[in-house]
Write an enzyme that holds these catalytic residues in place. Structure first.
Site, short mmCIF file in Angstrom:
data_model
loop_
_atom_site.label_atom_id
_atom_site.label_comp_id
_atom_site.label_asym_id
_atom_site.label_seq_id
_atom_site.Cartn_x
_atom_site.Cartn_y
_atom_site.Cartn_z
N SER A 77 0.81 -1.22 0.00
CA SER A 77 0.00 0.00 0.00
C SER A 77 0.84 1.27 0.00
O SER A 77 1.57 1.53 -0.95
CB SER A 77 -0.95 -0.05 1.20
OG SER A 77 -1.88 1.00 1.15
N ASP A 118 -2.05 6.33 -3.38
CA ASP A 118 -1.01 5.57 -2.69
C ASP A 118 -0.58 4.42 -3.61
O ASP A 118 -1.06 4.31 -4.75
CB ASP A 118 -1.51 5.07 -1.32
CG ASP A 118 -2.60 4.03 -1.43
OD1 ASP A 118 -3.34 4.05 -2.43
OD2 ASP A 118 -2.72 3.18 -0.53
N ASP A 146 -1.12 1.25 -4.01
CA ASP A 146 -2.06 0.29 -4.62
C ASP A 146 -3.37 0.95 -5.02
O ASP A 146 -4.35 0.25 -5.35
CB ASP A 146 -2.29 -0.91 -3.70
CG ASP A 146 -2.97 -0.53 -2.39
OD1 ASP A 146 -2.83 0.63 -1.95
OD2 ASP A 146 -3.66 -1.39 -1.81
N ASP A 197 -5.94 2.43 -3.71
CA ASP A 197 -7.26 2.37 -3.09
C ASP A 197 -7.59 3.71 -2.43
O ASP A 197 -8.73 3.97 -2.10
CB ASP A 197 -7.39 1.20 -2.09
CG ASP A 197 -6.33 1.18 -1.02
OD1 ASP A 197 -5.37 1.97 -1.09
OD2 ASP A 197 -6.45 0.35 -0.10
MG MG Z 1 -3.58 1.43 -0.10
#
Ligand code: MG
Length: 459
Positions: free
Chosen positions: A100, A241, A243, A245
């Site tokens: 992340s 960020d 990844d 999300d």
């Molecule tokens: Mg994330």
């Protein structure tokens, strides 16, 4: 409360995370894959972000899954919400190799359930039990799983997000997208382009060394984005960020919009559209509660962690309660009509649609929100878990909220004290309409913590 009672040993609120070559290795990934494959028979989708260690970790994970008889669908690099969207209802589960927002030397694994949500605590504990006791159900030679490369599955997500909005929603809107060399490189510029936006990009070449900025989209690393927004006269800038999300925004004047303010901005618009509940953790700014109440909606507080928000949203909907949206004050927002997880591209597309619909600049929308002063502090203590019960006793007359740690609510102020799960420290958040009131409340809580600790330390 799901968050507090269950004791996980390896997985945190957001899966397993660690430094590559130290606590995060392909060997651990293999054992996690074998444990998951022993619990879930069928096809498992595996994805990863852009980290240099991604292929090694994903290979270990897939080897473990195949060894236990699962077929593996390798989606390659894509955002966590894209994998969650693809897994939902179609695969026996999924596993995402990502750390992340953590620095490049980290990697980790997040397990996705068959409904597209992160695996719940109870199942994670079962998985950990298998892992620690080496109870793997290895398949015989003629039932070992197969591997299917599927780099194009991400197309389903690329099509799904723009389809939530009328065609041409982004026409005439210029956006600067900074995916930070992470997984969002593959999706958000394309999605906004399909919505009609004019898209400029920054840090949009996948690169696991993260040469442009750290995977955490904090204001310190976003200076080039701020400059590019004003230089290109864009309507907004946004950053993800690692990844993708989470999404953070910069207004057309080149000012960073704090993430609680972002949440309130989206929540206000969505609460004006439909009535129901906003679900969020106890760490979220009162700003969101204020705008929800003003628009005739209510809020439901959960423990800290997006999984608790997503699960509560699903529980409420199952009981027939309308849920408007959910989210956290870190740029991770959840849209129940789309899927039950934080979705960075969906947040980008939603804010584009809000600017398009209002005709107002993003700065004006952000400036018209209620003003609060939020302060976050950490304090080192020898035994953080022992302090919170002492504080609860001290403040018992004020009936503190015990959803997660202790939250004290006072008129236009609140304070939250939580023990860290991994370090000997307490996390303290205070917020008030007035800066000096917030500072006074923080000082009071710090004193109370020290008083409680010294009493706990007496024989
Ligand atoms: Mg994330």
């Amino acid at each position: 409360m799901a968050g507090a009672g269950v004791k996980k040993r390896l997985f945190g609120t957001n899966g397993v995370r660690g430094i590559v070559g130290e606590d995060m290795t392909p060997g651990l990934a293999l054992r996690i894959g074998a444990a998951l494959g022993s619990m879930r028979k069928g096809k498992i989708a595996v994805g990863r972000d852009t980290r240099t260690s991604g292929p090694a970790m994903a290979s270990g994970l897939m080897a473990g899954l195949m060894a236990t008889g699962c077929d593996v669908v390798d989606t390659g690099v894509l955002p966590t919400p894209a994998l969650q969207y693809i897994v939902r209802g179609r695969f026996a589960g999924g596993a995402m190799v990502t750390a992340s927002h953590n620095p490049p030397e980290y990697n980790g694994i997040k397990i996705i359930d068959t409904d597209g949500t992160e695996m719940g605590d109870e199942e994670v504990v079962l998985l950990e039990d298998r892992l620690f006791s080496n109870r793997f159900e290895l398949a015989p030679w003629d039932r070992v799983g197969r591997q299917f490369p599927a780099p194009d599955l991400v197309e389903e997500y690329l099509a799904a997000v723009p389809a939530r909005f009328p065609a041409g929603t982004g026409n005439g809107i210029t956006v600067v997208v900074d995916p930070g060399s992470g997984a969002g490189c593959r999706t958000t510029p394309e999605i906004l382009g399909r919505m009609g936006c004019r898209v400029h990009t920054l840090n949009a070449v996948p690169d696991g060394t993260f040469p442009g900025r750290a995977p955490e989209p904090s204001p310190g690393g976003l200076e080039p984005l701020l400059q590019m927004v004003t230089a290109t006269r864009a309507a907004m800038g946004l950053a993800h960020d690692g990844d993708a999300d989470r999404t953070v925004f910069v207004d057309e004047k080149g000012r960073f919009i704090e993430e609680n303010r972002e949440f309130a901005l989206v929540a206000r618009a969505m609460c004006r559209e439909r009535k129901g509940v906003i679900v969020m953790p106890v760490s979220t700014s009162r700003m969101v509660e204020d705008v929800a109440h003003d628009a005739g909606c209510t809020v439901d507080y959960t423990a800290v962690g997006s999984i608790y928000v997503a699960r509560r949203m699903m529980e409420l909907i199952a009981k027939g309660t309308p849920v408007v949206m959910g989210g956290e004050g870190n740029g991770g927002l959840v849209y129940p009509g789309h899927q039950f997880c934080r979705d960075g591209a969906m947040t980008a597309a939603t804010v584009v649609s809000l600017v398009a619909a209002s005709g107002e600049p993003l700065s004006a929308m952000a400036d018209s929100l209620p003003k609060y002063h939020l302060i976050k502090e950490k304090i080192r203590v020898s035994d953080p878990r022992a302090i919170v019960p002492g504080l609860v006793r001290r403040y018992t007359s004020e009936k503190p909220d015990l959803t997660d740690g202790m939250r004290l609510n006072r008129d236009e102020s609140w304070a939250l004290v939580r023990a860290s799960g991994t370090e000997p420290l307490l996390r303290i958040t205070v917020e008030s309409r007035k800066k000096d009131v917030a500072q006074d409340l923080l000082a009071e809580i710090m004193d109370a913590v020290k008083g409680t600790e010294s009493r706990a330390g007496m024989p």
